[in-house]
Design an enzyme around this catalytic site. Structure first.
Site, PDB file in Angstrom:
ATOM      1  N   LYS A  89     -13.396  -5.247  10.707  1.00 22.17           N
ATOM      2  CA  LYS A  89     -13.993  -4.152   9.715  1.00 22.17           C
ATOM      3  C   LYS A  89     -15.480  -3.921  10.314  1.00 22.17           C
ATOM      4  CE  LYS A  89     -11.216  -5.566   6.131  1.00 22.17           C
ATOM      5  NZ  LYS A  89     -10.798  -6.384   4.727  1.00 22.17           N
ATOM      6  N   VAL A 135       0.719  -1.122   0.024  1.00 21.00           N
ATOM      7  CA  VAL A 135       0.061  -0.194   0.063  1.00 21.00           C
ATOM      8  C   VAL A 135       0.878   1.248  -0.064  1.00 21.00           C
ATOM      9  CG1 VAL A 135      -1.808   1.573   1.288  1.00 21.00           C
ATOM     10  CG2 VAL A 135      -1.999  -1.322   1.217  1.00 21.00           C
ATOM     11  N   LYS A 189      11.701  -0.890   7.189  1.00 22.69           N
ATOM     12  CA  LYS A 189      12.333  -2.132   7.900  1.00 22.69           C
ATOM     13  C   LYS A 189      13.746  -2.125   7.272  1.00 22.69           C
ATOM     14  CE  LYS A 189       8.368  -4.975   9.242  1.00 22.69           C
ATOM     15  NZ  LYS A 189       7.888  -6.265   9.364  1.00 22.69           N
ATOM     16  N   ILE A 192     -13.339   1.173  -1.853  1.00 22.85           N
ATOM     17  CA  ILE A 192     -14.623   1.464  -1.493  1.00 22.85           C
ATOM     18  C   ILE A 192     -14.834   2.746  -0.541  1.00 22.85           C
ATOM     19  CG2 ILE A 192     -17.054   0.889  -1.182  1.00 22.85           C
ATOM     20  CD1 ILE A 192     -16.281  -1.963  -1.841  1.00 22.85           C
ATOM     21  N   VAL A 207      -5.651  20.860  -3.841  1.00 21.84           N
ATOM     22  CA  VAL A 207      -5.692  21.324  -2.431  1.00 21.84           C
ATOM     23  C   VAL A 207      -4.743  22.772  -2.555  1.00 21.84           C
ATOM     24  CG1 VAL A 207      -5.417  18.931  -1.568  1.00 21.84           C
ATOM     25  CG2 VAL A 207      -3.390  20.141  -2.148  1.00 21.84           C
TER      26      VAL A 207
END
Length: 428
Positions: A205, A14, A45, A136, A33
């Site tokens: 979730k 991600v 890491k 979503i 923005v």
């Protein structure tokens, strides 16, 4: 046009997607923005690890505290995962006045109330759209889109791994074990798939969605959880024969001031929109008193869908910075938590029994249902060519969870019942 500087905790799947979007869409983001957005530092890491995206090594550090304590950084994006240590990082960042974007469902399900309270205290934003259902935009929809409505039900397929497994079992007639192995080979399931297949990921979730939908502090312990590891190809074949598809559903329901949240394998009528959600896709079905029924569908995981939600949250934070309204949209639960008793929770049930193949058995079984006020919609008794026992397939009308529990407990004592093979919730 002073740039907004961002610190990134984590550069895995991600995190890599976040860098791709921020750097690849810089012109569009700047126009939205009103200033450039710069990823200033990234905690990883191993700084020497090969990566699929080019990143200036000067931005990399193996010390997350270096990112959090950098006074130049305005926003922290957390996509590293983890719970306890990560909570410390986020709380410290909030203490220093930094805004937070996170994709961490585990953290928000277990410690969301504490984190949200700290954000409100420090007047900081904390957004976590990517923690549920990937790309979503369901969290923003619950907070803003349904702000004028009263949500009574949230029902969803919120785990792509289990949906992939059940879809393949349904379409190909394959066994659970075969499809799980395939899901692991494709990277959809972890080597230890427990969190997914036993419903824990979906439960976290649903705790988040329940908190937002009902404005109450839903904790993971408040979610009743059952996974798919005991679902068989035989169960799915029976479901299809009766006009249903098997799905792992998270279901949050409100009755008056009380609510209940469950995650369990469920037979969904084929005509219902959720029945056609296949593969790794997710869908969330929301019912509001005013708006009625709505459904949100899309990719529930993956680098770019999840990163899209993360960057959308980042854009929201920066817009709030420009307007000077950070910290005003956090939903801190305000309704007292009242969990429904099992006597007040009603749903239809599918029951498959292996029984002695002799006269009078069916009458004894239906008598038990009648004793506990459970009405039957259909009863089918048939021989099984591979089993000396007879099979009885029962679908009930709406029955309380408490009554069904008593029925099943009584079945355990009946000498004519060899095995309670399967019990599933039925929707539609």
């Amino acid at each position: 046009m002073k740039p907004v500087k961002v610190g990134l905790l984590g550069l895995g799947t991600v995190g890599t997607g976040v860098v791709r979007i921020v750097e690849g869409n810089q012109e569009d983001l700047s126009r939205q923005v009103g200033s450039p957005i710069i990823i200033e530092k990234i905690a990883v890491k191993n700084v020497d690890k090969y990566r699929s995206i080019e990143v200036d090594n000067a931005k990399l550090t193996e010390d997350p505290w270096e990112v959090i304590r950098d006074p130049e950084i305005d926003v922290i994006i957390e996509v590293m995962g983890g719970i306890d240590q990560t909570k410390e990082y986020i709380l410290e960042a909030l203490e220093r006045g930094k805004h937070i974007v996170t994709a961490n469902k585990d953290l928000m399900a277990l410690h969301g109330s504490e984190v949200l309270a700290k954000a409100q205290e420090k007047q900081c934003d904390i957004f976590y759209e990517a923690s549920v259902a990937g790309g979503i935009p369901i969290i923003r929809t619950l907070i803003e889109g349904f702000s004028s409505d009263r949500i009574t039900r949230i029902m969803g397929i919120v785990n792509g791994t289990t949906n992939f497994i059940l879809t393949k079992m349904s379409q190909e007639g394959a066994s659970y074990e075969e499809v799980l192995k395939e899901a692991q080979e494709l990277g959809y399931a972890e080597s230890d798939p427990t969190s997914d297949v036993e419903g824990l990921d979906a439960a976290r979730k649903m705790a988040i969605l329940g908190t937002l939908g009902f404005r109450s502090n839903v904790e993971l312990k408040d979610v009743s959880v059952s996974g798919i590891s005991k679902v068989t190809s035989e169960d799915i074949a029976f479901a299809k024969k009766l006009g249903y598809e098997m799905k792992l559903l998270g279901i949050a329901e409100r009755q008056g001031d009380e609510f209940t949240i469950n995650v369990q394998p469920t037979m969904v009528r084929k005509q219902h929109p959720l029945a056609s959600v296949n593969g790794v896709f997710n869908a969330v079905y929301v019912h509001g008193e005013a708006v009625g029924e709505t459904m949100f569908y899309g990719a529930g995981a993956g680098e770019m869908p999840t990163a899209t939600s993360v960057v959308a949250d980042l854009v929201a934070v920066v817009k709030n910075l420009k307007l000077g309204v950070n910290g005003l949209k956090a939903i801190v639960p305000y309704n007292p938590k009242k969990i429904c008793n099992d006597e007040d929770v009603y749903f239809k049930n599918f029951v498959l029994l292996h029984v002695d193949d002799k006269a009078g058995v069916l009458a004894r079984i239906t008598q038990v249902f009648a004793e506990f006020n459970v009405s039957l919609a259909s009863v089918v008794q048939q021989p099984n060519e591979t089993n000396p026992d007879a099979e009885i397939i029962i679908v009930t009308h709406l029955a309380s969870k408490a009554s069904m529990k008593k029925v099943l407990e009584h079945f355990e004592t009946l000498d004519v019942i060899r095995r309670i093979k399967s019990v599933y919730r039925v929707e539609g």
